[in-house]
Design a protein around this motif. Structure first.
Motif, PDB file in Angstrom:
ATOM      1  N   PHE A  81      -7.446   7.822 127.062  1.00 33.19           N
ATOM      2  CA  PHE A  81      -5.967   8.140 126.414  1.00 33.19           C
ATOM      3  C   PHE A  81      -4.931   8.071 127.360  1.00 33.19           C
ATOM      4  CE2 PHE A  81      -2.628  10.615 124.730  1.00 33.19           C
ATOM      5  CZ  PHE A  81      -2.175  10.097 123.745  1.00 33.19           C
ATOM      6  N   ALA A  82      -4.910   8.895 128.591  1.00 35.95           N
ATOM      7  CA  ALA A  82      -4.143   8.862 129.648  1.00 35.95           C
ATOM      8  C   ALA A  82      -3.912   7.529 130.188  1.00 35.95           C
ATOM      9  CB  ALA A  82      -4.483   9.715 130.541  1.00 35.95           C
ATOM     10  N   ARG A  83      -4.956   6.760 130.421  1.00 39.29           N
ATOM     11  CA  ARG A  83      -4.925   5.104 130.904  1.00 39.29           C
ATOM     12  C   ARG A  83      -4.046   4.395 129.930  1.00 39.29           C
ATOM     13  NH1 ARG A  83      -3.516   1.836 134.820  1.00 39.29           N
ATOM     14  NH2 ARG A  83      -4.673  -0.053 134.595  1.00 39.29           N
ATOM     15  N   HIS A  84      -4.523   4.724 128.875  1.00 40.99           N
ATOM     16  CA  HIS A  84      -3.869   3.726 127.488  1.00 40.99           C
ATOM     17  C   HIS A  84      -2.209   4.076 127.596  1.00 40.99           C
ATOM     18  CE1 HIS A  84      -3.924   1.720 123.514  1.00 40.99           C
ATOM     19  NE2 HIS A  84      -3.394   2.725 123.248  1.00 40.99           N
ATOM     20  N   GLN A  85      -1.810   5.191 127.462  1.00 40.68           N
ATOM     21  CA  GLN A  85      -0.496   5.536 127.678  1.00 40.68           C
ATOM     22  C   GLN A  85       0.301   4.873 128.949  1.00 40.68           C
ATOM     23  OE1 GLN A  85       1.333   7.218 125.221  1.00 40.68           O
ATOM     24  NE2 GLN A  85      -0.497   7.454 124.125  1.00 40.68           N
ATOM     25  N   GLU A  86      -0.622   4.756 130.019  1.00 36.68           N
ATOM     26  CA  GLU A  86       0.161   4.321 131.146  1.00 36.68           C
ATOM     27  C   GLU A  86       0.086   2.517 130.916  1.00 36.68           C
ATOM     28  OE1 GLU A  86      -1.995   3.460 135.519  1.00 36.68           O
ATOM     29  OE2 GLU A  86      -2.279   5.042 134.708  1.00 36.68           O
ATOM     30  N   LEU A  87      -0.726   2.048 130.298  1.00 34.18           N
ATOM     31  CA  LEU A  87      -0.674   0.729 129.929  1.00 34.18           C
ATOM     32  C   LEU A  87       0.432   0.366 129.147  1.00 34.18           C
ATOM     33  CD1 LEU A  87      -4.691  -0.232 129.862  1.00 34.18           C
ATOM     34  CD2 LEU A  87      -3.130  -0.771 131.788  1.00 34.18           C
ATOM     35  N   GLN A  88       0.546   1.132 128.103  1.00 29.86           N
ATOM     36  CA  GLN A  88       1.527   0.889 127.256  1.00 29.86           C
ATOM     37  C   GLN A  88       2.823   0.782 127.988  1.00 29.86           C
ATOM     38  OE1 GLN A  88       1.257   3.578 123.692  1.00 29.86           O
ATOM     39  NE2 GLN A  88       0.171   1.991 122.835  1.00 29.86           N
ATOM     40  N   ALA A  89       3.110   2.309 128.552  1.00 25.63           N
ATOM     41  CA  ALA A  89       4.389   2.288 129.557  1.00 25.63           C
ATOM     42  C   ALA A  89       4.503   1.023 130.214  1.00 25.63           C
ATOM     43  CB  ALA A  89       4.420   3.608 130.274  1.00 25.63           C
ATOM     44  N   LYS A  90       3.542   0.297 131.045  1.00 24.23           N
ATOM     45  CA  LYS A  90       3.732  -0.806 131.902  1.00 24.23           C
ATOM     46  C   LYS A  90       4.304  -1.988 130.937  1.00 24.23           C
ATOM     47  CE  LYS A  90       0.810  -1.201 135.756  1.00 24.23           C
ATOM     48  NZ  LYS A  90      -0.474  -1.744 136.346  1.00 24.23           N
ATOM     49  N   TRP A  91       3.669  -1.924 129.958  1.00 23.57           N
ATOM     50  CA  TRP A  91       4.148  -3.248 128.778  1.00 23.57           C
ATOM     51  C   TRP A  91       5.705  -2.954 128.333  1.00 23.57           C
ATOM     52  CZ3 TRP A  91       3.344  -7.968 127.536  1.00 23.57           C
ATOM     53  CH2 TRP A  91       4.009  -8.454 126.306  1.00 23.57           C
ATOM     54  N   LEU A  92       5.912  -1.934 128.114  1.00 28.83           N
ATOM     55  CA  LEU A  92       7.005  -1.405 127.446  1.00 28.83           C
ATOM     56  C   LEU A  92       8.247  -1.197 128.353  1.00 28.83           C
ATOM     57  CD1 LEU A  92       5.913   1.235 124.498  1.00 28.83           C
ATOM     58  CD2 LEU A  92       6.530  -1.216 124.203  1.00 28.83           C
ATOM     59  N   GLN A  93       7.905  -0.635 129.560  1.00 29.40           N
ATOM     60  CA  GLN A  93       9.054  -0.417 130.418  1.00 29.40           C
ATOM     61  C   GLN A  93       9.187  -1.335 131.569  1.00 29.40           C
ATOM     62  OE1 GLN A  93       8.102   3.799 131.051  1.00 29.40           O
ATOM     63  NE2 GLN A  93       8.548   4.071 128.759  1.00 29.40           N
ATOM     64  N   GLN A  94       8.092  -1.843 132.164  1.00 31.46           N
ATOM     65  CA  GLN A  94       7.982  -2.550 133.430  1.00 31.46           C
ATOM     66  C   GLN A  94       7.684  -3.953 133.291  1.00 31.46           C
ATOM     67  OE1 GLN A  94       4.888  -0.609 136.001  1.00 31.46           O
ATOM     68  NE2 GLN A  94       5.803   1.156 135.454  1.00 31.46           N
ATOM     69  N   THR A  95       7.710  -4.503 132.123  1.00 25.82           N
ATOM     70  CA  THR A  95       7.496  -6.159 131.879  1.00 25.82           C
ATOM     71  C   THR A  95       8.661  -6.598 131.087  1.00 25.82           C
ATOM     72  OG1 THR A  95       5.350  -5.626 131.315  1.00 25.82           O
ATOM     73  CG2 THR A  95       6.108  -7.492 130.578  1.00 25.82           C
ATOM     74  N   ASP A  96       9.205  -7.712 131.898  1.00 30.46           N
ATOM     75  CA  ASP A  96      10.249  -8.262 131.681  1.00 30.46           C
ATOM     76  C   ASP A  96      10.296  -8.998 130.345  1.00 30.46           C
ATOM     77  OD1 ASP A  96      10.020 -11.496 132.467  1.00 30.46           O
ATOM     78  OD2 ASP A  96       8.837 -10.203 133.645  1.00 30.46           O
ATOM     79  N   ASN A  97      11.409  -9.216 129.528  1.00 28.69           N
ATOM     80  CA  ASN A  97      11.347  -9.936 128.331  1.00 28.69           C
ATOM     81  C   ASN A  97      10.668 -11.177 128.437  1.00 28.69           C
ATOM     82  OD1 ASN A  97      12.204  -7.640 127.058  1.00 28.69           O
ATOM     83  ND2 ASN A  97      14.451  -8.040 127.293  1.00 28.69           N
ATOM     84  N   GLU A  98      11.068 -12.110 129.218  1.00 29.62           N
ATOM     85  CA  GLU A  98      10.639 -13.429 129.446  1.00 29.62           C
ATOM     86  C   GLU A  98       9.069 -13.352 129.395  1.00 29.62           C
ATOM     87  OE1 GLU A  98      10.448 -17.024 132.452  1.00 29.62           O
ATOM     88  OE2 GLU A  98      12.227 -15.849 132.389  1.00 29.62           O
ATOM     89  N   THR A  99       8.636 -12.584 130.277  1.00 28.84           N
ATOM     90  CA  THR A  99       7.059 -12.329 130.109  1.00 28.84           C
ATOM     91  C   THR A  99       6.360 -11.604 128.850  1.00 28.84           C
ATOM     92  OG1 THR A  99       6.780 -11.990 132.639  1.00 28.84           O
ATOM     93  CG2 THR A  99       4.911 -11.288 131.331  1.00 28.84           C
ATOM     94  N   LYS A 100       7.040 -10.855 128.127  1.00 32.12           N
ATOM     95  CA  LYS A 100       6.635 -10.470 127.052  1.00 32.12           C
ATOM     96  C   LYS A 100       6.569 -11.553 125.736  1.00 32.12           C
ATOM     97  CE  LYS A 100       8.386  -5.599 127.306  1.00 32.12           C
ATOM     98  NZ  LYS A 100       9.157  -4.645 126.738  1.00 32.12           N
ATOM     99  N   THR A 101       7.845 -12.197 125.723  1.00 35.76           N
ATOM    100  CA  THR A 101       8.111 -13.262 124.865  1.00 35.76           C
ATOM    101  C   THR A 101       6.895 -14.352 125.161  1.00 35.76           C
ATOM    102  OG1 THR A 101      10.250 -12.997 124.864  1.00 35.76           O
ATOM    103  CG2 THR A 101       9.203 -15.121 124.194  1.00 35.76           C
ATOM    104  N   ARG A 102       6.560 -14.823 126.462  1.00 32.88           N
ATOM    105  CA  ARG A 102       5.418 -15.882 126.733  1.00 32.88           C
ATOM    106  C   ARG A 102       4.292 -15.206 126.386  1.00 32.88           C
ATOM    107  NH1 ARG A 102       4.740 -20.897 127.332  1.00 32.88           N
ATOM    108  NH2 ARG A 102       3.220 -21.479 129.118  1.00 32.88           N
TER     109      ARG A 102
END
Length: 160
Positions: A81-102
């Motif tokens: 669970f803790a690692r899952h939350q960390e991965l979600q935070a990476k995606w939501l907060q540290q990933t730029d919109n261009e990468t998310k869109t791609r």
């Protein structure tokens, strides 16, 4: 890393040889940690963008695409669970919109592929997937996932 080198690491991540598999998994883990979604000064491709590109590559071997899909899934979810939350935070907060869109575009392209090896749907059945925040993106990937789940459920029901 060249495309051939990336494909070799992905192929090795599914190898029955424990030494090759372990080394490949370590390389993928290091790449995920050091180059998740931000380019460094080097010209190395971004981890997520590289994986989704291989997943969507219709000319790639099915095993390479499967390995890319597994690594991509592992970049977003885990049983811890803790690692899952960390991965979600990476995606939501540290990933730029261009990468998310791609990532979203190529994932949807893969879902729409007529190539049976491209997508098995197994990633969406992984424990923890149900906790991924939905309705966060304007393209409503969650709607696609829900439709896929309904489609698979109705297919299963029709078998009975």
């Amino acid at each position: 890393m060249s495309s051939a080198e990336i494909n070799q690491v992905l192929a090795n991540s599914l190898s029955p040889d424990a030494t090759l598999r372990s080394a490949a998994e370590q390389q993928l883990t290091q790449a995920a940690e050091s180059n998740f979604s931000h380019a460094h000064r080097s010209l190395q491709p971004l981890y997520l963008a590289t994986l989704v590109q291989e997943l969507a590559n219709e000319q790639a071997e099915g095993s390479i695409r499967a390995a890319a899909g597994i690594a991509l899934k592992n970049a977003f979810t885990t049983r811890d669970f803790a690692r899952h939350q960390e991965l979600q935070a990476k995606w939501l907060q540290q990933t730029d919109n261009e990468t998310k869109t791609r990532v979203k575009e190529l994932t949807l392209q893969t879902l729409a592929s007529s190539n049976a090896q491209a997508y098995t749907g197994e990633g969406y059945g992984a424990p923890g997937w149900e906790t991924v925040q939905r309705h966060h993106h304007p393209t409503r990937l969650s709607d696609v996932i829900e439709e896929d789940e309904r489609s698979r459920a109705s297919t299963q029901m029709s078998r009975f």
